[in-house]
Motif scaffolding. Structure first.
Motif, PDB file in Angstrom:
ATOM      1  N   ARG A   1       0.067  -6.892   7.155  1.00  0.00           N
ATOM      2  CA  ARG A   1       1.530  -6.781   7.275  1.00  0.00           C
ATOM      3  C   ARG A   1       2.234  -7.998   6.651  1.00  0.00           C
ATOM      4  NH1 ARG A   1      -0.041  -2.444   8.143  1.00  0.00           N
ATOM      5  NH2 ARG A   1      -0.157  -1.334  10.125  1.00  0.00           N
TER       6      ARG A   1
ATOM      7  N   ASP B   1       7.540   7.235   0.600  1.00  0.00           N
ATOM      8  CA  ASP B   1       7.657   6.184   1.613  1.00  0.00           C
ATOM      9  C   ASP B   1       6.432   5.282   1.538  1.00  0.00           C
ATOM     10  OD1 ASP B   1       7.933   4.576   3.819  1.00  0.00           O
ATOM     11  OD2 ASP B   1       8.526   6.196   5.176  1.00  0.00           O
TER      12      ASP B   1
ATOM     13  N   GLY C   1      12.457  -0.095  -2.987  1.00  0.00           N
ATOM     14  CA  GLY C   1      12.064  -0.491  -1.639  1.00  0.00           C
ATOM     15  C   GLY C   1      13.222  -0.578  -0.679  1.00  0.00           C
TER      16      GLY C   1
ATOM     17  N   ASP D   1       0.814   1.893   6.050  1.00  0.00           N
ATOM     18  CA  ASP D   1       0.343   2.073   7.424  1.00  0.00           C
ATOM     19  C   ASP D   1      -0.868   3.010   7.456  1.00  0.00           C
ATOM     20  OD1 ASP D   1       2.283   0.432   8.459  1.00  0.00           O
ATOM     21  OD2 ASP D   1       3.659   2.056   8.959  1.00  0.00           O
TER      22      ASP D   1
ATOM     23  N   TRP E   1       1.986  -7.667   2.912  1.00  0.00           N
ATOM     24  CA  TRP E   1       2.873  -6.581   2.479  1.00  0.00           C
ATOM     25  C   TRP E   1       4.329  -7.058   2.470  1.00  0.00           C
ATOM     26  CZ3 TRP E   1       2.780  -2.360  -0.172  1.00  0.00           C
ATOM     27  CH2 TRP E   1       3.742  -1.375  -0.029  1.00  0.00           C
TER      28      TRP E   1
ATOM     29  N   ARG F   1       6.778  -7.050  -0.736  1.00  0.00           N
ATOM     30  CA  ARG F   1       8.020  -6.269  -0.716  1.00  0.00           C
ATOM     31  C   ARG F   1       9.226  -7.165  -0.986  1.00  0.00           C
ATOM     32  NH1 ARG F   1       8.200  -1.068  -1.394  1.00  0.00           N
ATOM     33  NH2 ARG F   1       9.311  -0.343   0.437  1.00  0.00           N
TER      34      ARG F   1
ATOM     35  N   ASP G   1       5.978   2.284   2.702  1.00  0.00           N
ATOM     36  CA  ASP G   1       5.654   1.614   3.968  1.00  0.00           C
ATOM     37  C   ASP G   1       4.751   2.502   4.824  1.00  0.00           C
ATOM     38  OD1 ASP G   1       7.266  -0.901   3.823  1.00  0.00           O
ATOM     39  OD2 ASP G   1       8.893   0.529   3.610  1.00  0.00           O
TER      40      ASP G   1
END
Length: 309
Positions: A169, A282, A68, A288, A172, A176, A284
């Motif tokens: 978010r 990716d 990450g 999204d 998440w 992370r 992230d």
């Protein structure tokens, strides 16, 4: 081979250049160092050379690979603890939990044991049992502490979509920051952690007034966090693989390079051959995409205005 010839090896030159950035302070602890792909571009070397150069820095203890975050400059080792143990009265549940989180963040949940925490805290293992009943209670408190640190605002942004995007978010970010967290989160057998339950309550409140049945609202409050947790579990699995093999993701792909090229050149997978690697790696961006498409579907459902039976 003479020292001069040895120093002229491409991977050593690359390692020396990055090492200089670290020792000069241009790259500080926690800063990302160039990825293997960036080294290939910046230094004009082969992928295997770039991988070997970063391996040299890793072996020297200058950098560490974190899923990450990529490969980052390693923080200096903390000073050794003084001999002797602090009195047990200095031990608190909060200190135990904070230490458990620190160990789990650095080494994974498997590294968290009562004996390990006692060693980190400089106390006898039995001292911990004056504050905790055991591993199960410890894991429960770890989850509560993480969600306590990731509270949702009240009332939050206007509009159901902005609220659902925000809760996604925030969760998440928690996953992370603490890659071990997905292991302790279950949809079917959830921990009765008030701080985590508050996230579900907040999500359900965001759905108030929408033309949805109670079953639809319940499923929505479960599906969205499941999407987030699912991708977070992928990141956690990658972290475990790196710890167990000592090989970062880009290094692993290098070992398969010839096999991958042969498969893609066979013509049997033309669409896979056209896939951009960054679209896969990716996480992230994948989060999204998943949240946006899911909420697009919910918006389309709401546009029909009447609840489903």
């Amino acid at each position: 081979m003479s020292p001069v010839e040895e120093s002229e090896r491409p991977y050593l030159r690359v390692a020396a250049a990055i090492r200089h950035r670290i020792t000069s302070g241009a790259l500080r602890p926690g800063d990302r160092v160039p990825s293997t792909r960036q080294v290939v571009r910046d230094f004009g070397v082969a992928m295997a050379t770039a991988t070997r150069a970063l391996a040299v820095l890793r072996d020297e203890g200058l950098v560490v690979t974190r899923p990450g975050s990529g490969t980052v400059v390693r923080a200096p080792e903390p000073p050794a603890r003084r001999a002797g143990r602090p009195p047990d009265r200095a031990l608190t549940t909060e200190r135990i939990v904070a230490t458990g989180i620190a160990v789990a963040d650095a080494e994974g949940l498997d590294a968290v044991s009562m004996r390990r925490l006692a060693a980190e805290l400089g106390v006898g293992p039995m001292s911990l049992y004056r504050h905790l009943s055991g591993r199960e209670e410890l894991e429960h408190l770890l989850v509560r502490a993480v969600f306590r640190a990731h509270r949702l605002p009240d009332p939050g942004p206007p509009g159901w979509r902005a609220k659902l995007e925000l809760v996604s978010r925030v969760e998440w970010a928690a996953y992370r920051r603490h890659p071990w967290l997905p292991e302790l989160i279950s949809l079917t057998r959830p921990l009765l952690a008030p701080e985590a339950m508050a996230h579900t309550e907040w999500t359900l409140r965001a759905l108030d007034g929408l033309p949805l049945t109670s079953i639809e609202k319940t499923r929505e409050a479960l599906t969205l966090p499941a999407i987030v947790r699912g991708l977070a579990a992928t990141a956690a699995a990658e972290m475990r693989a790196e710890r167990e093999t000592g090989m970062a993701n880009d290094q692993w792909w290098v070992t398969l390079d010839d096999e991958v090229r042969a498969l893609m050149a066979s013509g049997r997978y033309p669409r896979l051959a056209a896939v951009a690697p960054e679209g896969v790696q990716d996480l992230d961006a994948l989060l999204d995409h998943a949240v946006t498409r899911h909420l697009d579907g919910l918006a389309a459902r709401l546009a029909r205005s009447t609840p489903e039976p």
